[in-house]
Design a protein around this motif. Structure first.
Motif, PDB file in Angstrom:
ATOM      1  N   LYS A  18       0.934  -0.621  -0.368  1.00  0.00           N
ATOM      2  CA  LYS A  18       0.169  -0.225  -0.078  1.00  0.00           C
ATOM      3  C   LYS A  18       0.824   1.331  -0.449  1.00  0.00           C
ATOM      4  CE  LYS A  18      -4.564  -0.982   0.601  1.00  0.00           C
ATOM      5  NZ  LYS A  18      -5.600  -0.433   0.056  1.00  0.00           N
ATOM      6  N   ASP A  77      -2.453   6.479  -0.878  1.00  0.00           N
ATOM      7  CA  ASP A  77      -4.094   5.332  -0.591  1.00  0.00           C
ATOM      8  C   ASP A  77      -4.720   6.264   0.018  1.00  0.00           C
ATOM      9  OD1 ASP A  77      -4.856   2.616  -1.425  1.00  0.00           O
ATOM     10  OD2 ASP A  77      -5.796   2.765   0.734  1.00  0.00           O
ATOM     11  N   ARG A  78      -6.159   5.885  -0.277  1.00  0.00           N
ATOM     12  CA  ARG A  78      -7.454   6.967  -0.002  1.00  0.00           C
ATOM     13  C   ARG A  78      -7.522   6.365   1.588  1.00  0.00           C
ATOM     14  NH1 ARG A  78     -11.863   2.767   0.193  1.00  0.00           N
ATOM     15  NH2 ARG A  78     -11.025   1.077  -0.929  1.00  0.00           N
ATOM     16  N   LEU A  79      -7.280   5.491   2.088  1.00  0.00           N
ATOM     17  CA  LEU A  79      -6.985   4.609   2.975  1.00  0.00           C
ATOM     18  C   LEU A  79      -6.176   5.954   4.480  1.00  0.00           C
ATOM     19  CD1 LEU A  79      -8.899   1.408   3.504  1.00  0.00           C
ATOM     20  CD2 LEU A  79      -9.850   3.090   3.513  1.00  0.00           C
ATOM     21  N   ARG A 115      -6.634   7.210   8.201  1.00  0.00           N
ATOM     22  CA  ARG A 115      -7.685   6.710   8.565  1.00  0.00           C
ATOM     23  C   ARG A 115      -7.416   5.722  10.073  1.00  0.00           C
ATOM     24  NH1 ARG A 115     -12.446   5.468   4.554  1.00  0.00           N
ATOM     25  NH2 ARG A 115     -13.777   4.661   6.375  1.00  0.00           N
ATOM     26  N   LEU A 164      -7.385   0.507  11.689  1.00  0.00           N
ATOM     27  CA  LEU A 164      -8.727   0.922  11.070  1.00  0.00           C
ATOM     28  C   LEU A 164     -10.009  -0.036  11.660  1.00  0.00           C
ATOM     29  CD1 LEU A 164     -10.790   2.966  10.229  1.00  0.00           C
ATOM     30  CD2 LEU A 164      -9.995   1.942   7.559  1.00  0.00           C
ATOM     31  N   ASP A 215      -7.688   2.250  -5.263  1.00  0.00           N
ATOM     32  CA  ASP A 215      -6.709   2.327  -3.994  1.00  0.00           C
ATOM     33  C   ASP A 215      -4.812   2.084  -4.720  1.00  0.00           C
ATOM     34  OD1 ASP A 215      -8.425   0.769  -1.650  1.00  0.00           O
ATOM     35  OD2 ASP A 215      -8.556  -0.904  -2.955  1.00  0.00           O
TER      36      ASP A 215
END
Length: 212
Positions: A141, A145-147, A150, A161, A200
Motif C-alpha cells: 500500500k 492510498d485513500r485509507l 484513517r 482501522l 486503491d
C-alpha cells in the motif's frame, strides 16, 4: 492493535470468503509486477510471502521454477495449486530457508502489515535468503492510498482501522528498505483490490540483490 490470534482468525475468514486477489484491467500494475519479476529471474527456487491461494505463485511455477508459498492462514495454504509447495508460516518470524537459498522472493500486498521494526527485520530476512543476483519483487500500500490517515495512528504511516492494521509505504521509505539492492524500478499505480469497487493506491518494486 489486534492480537496474533485475532489476526490469524481474520485472514482465515478472509480466504474462506474472498480467495485470491484478482488481476484484471483495473490492476495492470499487479500483472506488470509479476511479469517483470518472472522475466528477471534466473533458474532456482522462489518463495512467495503471503501467497494467499497461490495465483501468482502458480504462474511463477508454470514459468519453470520450484515455488514455495508461505502464508499465515492455513485456509489459504490448503487451497494452493498442486504446483506450489505450501507452508503455513508468519512472515514476521524468521524465514524457514537457508542463507542465499532463493533465486527470488515475491510478495503482493503482504508486507504492509508490520511496524517499522518488524518490517526492517523482514527485509533483512529476505536479503539473507536471497542469493547474490537474486530478485525481489513486491507491492504494498502507498501513502497516496485513500485509507492513509484513517483509524488510530500506530506509528508514522501505520494505522489501525477497525482492527485491521496497515503500514503505508512512501517512495523514500521503500527505497531505504532496499539499501544493498540494485533497484530496477519503483512504480506507483492505482487499481481495485480483490474485486472491490473503489480505487486503491499501491507502490511496487523489483530489485536485484548485490553481493555483500
Amino acid at each position: 492493535m489486534p492480537t496474533n490470534s485475532e489476526r490469524l482468525a481474520y485472514w482465515n475468514r478472509w480466504h474462506a470468503r474472498h480467495g485470491e486477489t484478482e488481476r484484471s484491467e483495473r490492476n495492470e500494475g499487479h500483472a506488470d509486477l509479476l511479469a517483470e519479476f518472472v522475466a528477471a529471474l534466473e533458474p532456482g527456487p522462489v518463495v512467495e510471502l503471503g501467497c494467499g491461494r497461490g495465483l501468482d505463485a502458480s504462474a511463477i511455477a508454470s514459468a519453470g521454477h520450484v515455488v514455495h508459498g508461505l502464508d499465515v492462514a492455513s485456509e489459504a495454504v490448503r487451497r494452493l495449486p498442486a504446483n506450489v509447495r505450501g507452508l503455513v508460516h508468519d512472515t514476521a518470524e524468521p524465514l524457514p530457508f537457508g542463507d542465499e537459498e532463493m533465486a527470488g522472493v515475491y510478495s503482493h500486498l503482504a508486507l504492509h502489515y508490520f511496524d517499522d521494526r518488524t518490517t526492517r527485520r523482514v527485509f533483512a530476512e529476505i536479503r539473507r535468503i536471497t542469493r547474490p543476483g537474486g530478485v525481489l519483487g513486491f507491492a504494498v500500500k502507498s501513502t497516496s492510498d485513500r485509507l492513509w490517515g484513517r483509524g488510530s495512528l500506530v506509528e508514522p504511516d501505520m494505522f489501525d482501522l477497525e482492527g485491521h492494521v496497515r503500514h503505508f509505504f512512501s517512495r523514500e521509505y521503500l527505497t531505504d528498505l532496499l539499501t544493498g539492492w540494485h533497484v530496477r524500478f519503483v512504480r506507483e499505480y492505482r487499481g481495485c483490490y480483490a474485486g472491490g469497487d473503489q480505487t486503491d493506491s499501491f507502490i511496487s518494486a523489483v530489485a536485484v540483490r548485490r553481493p555483500d
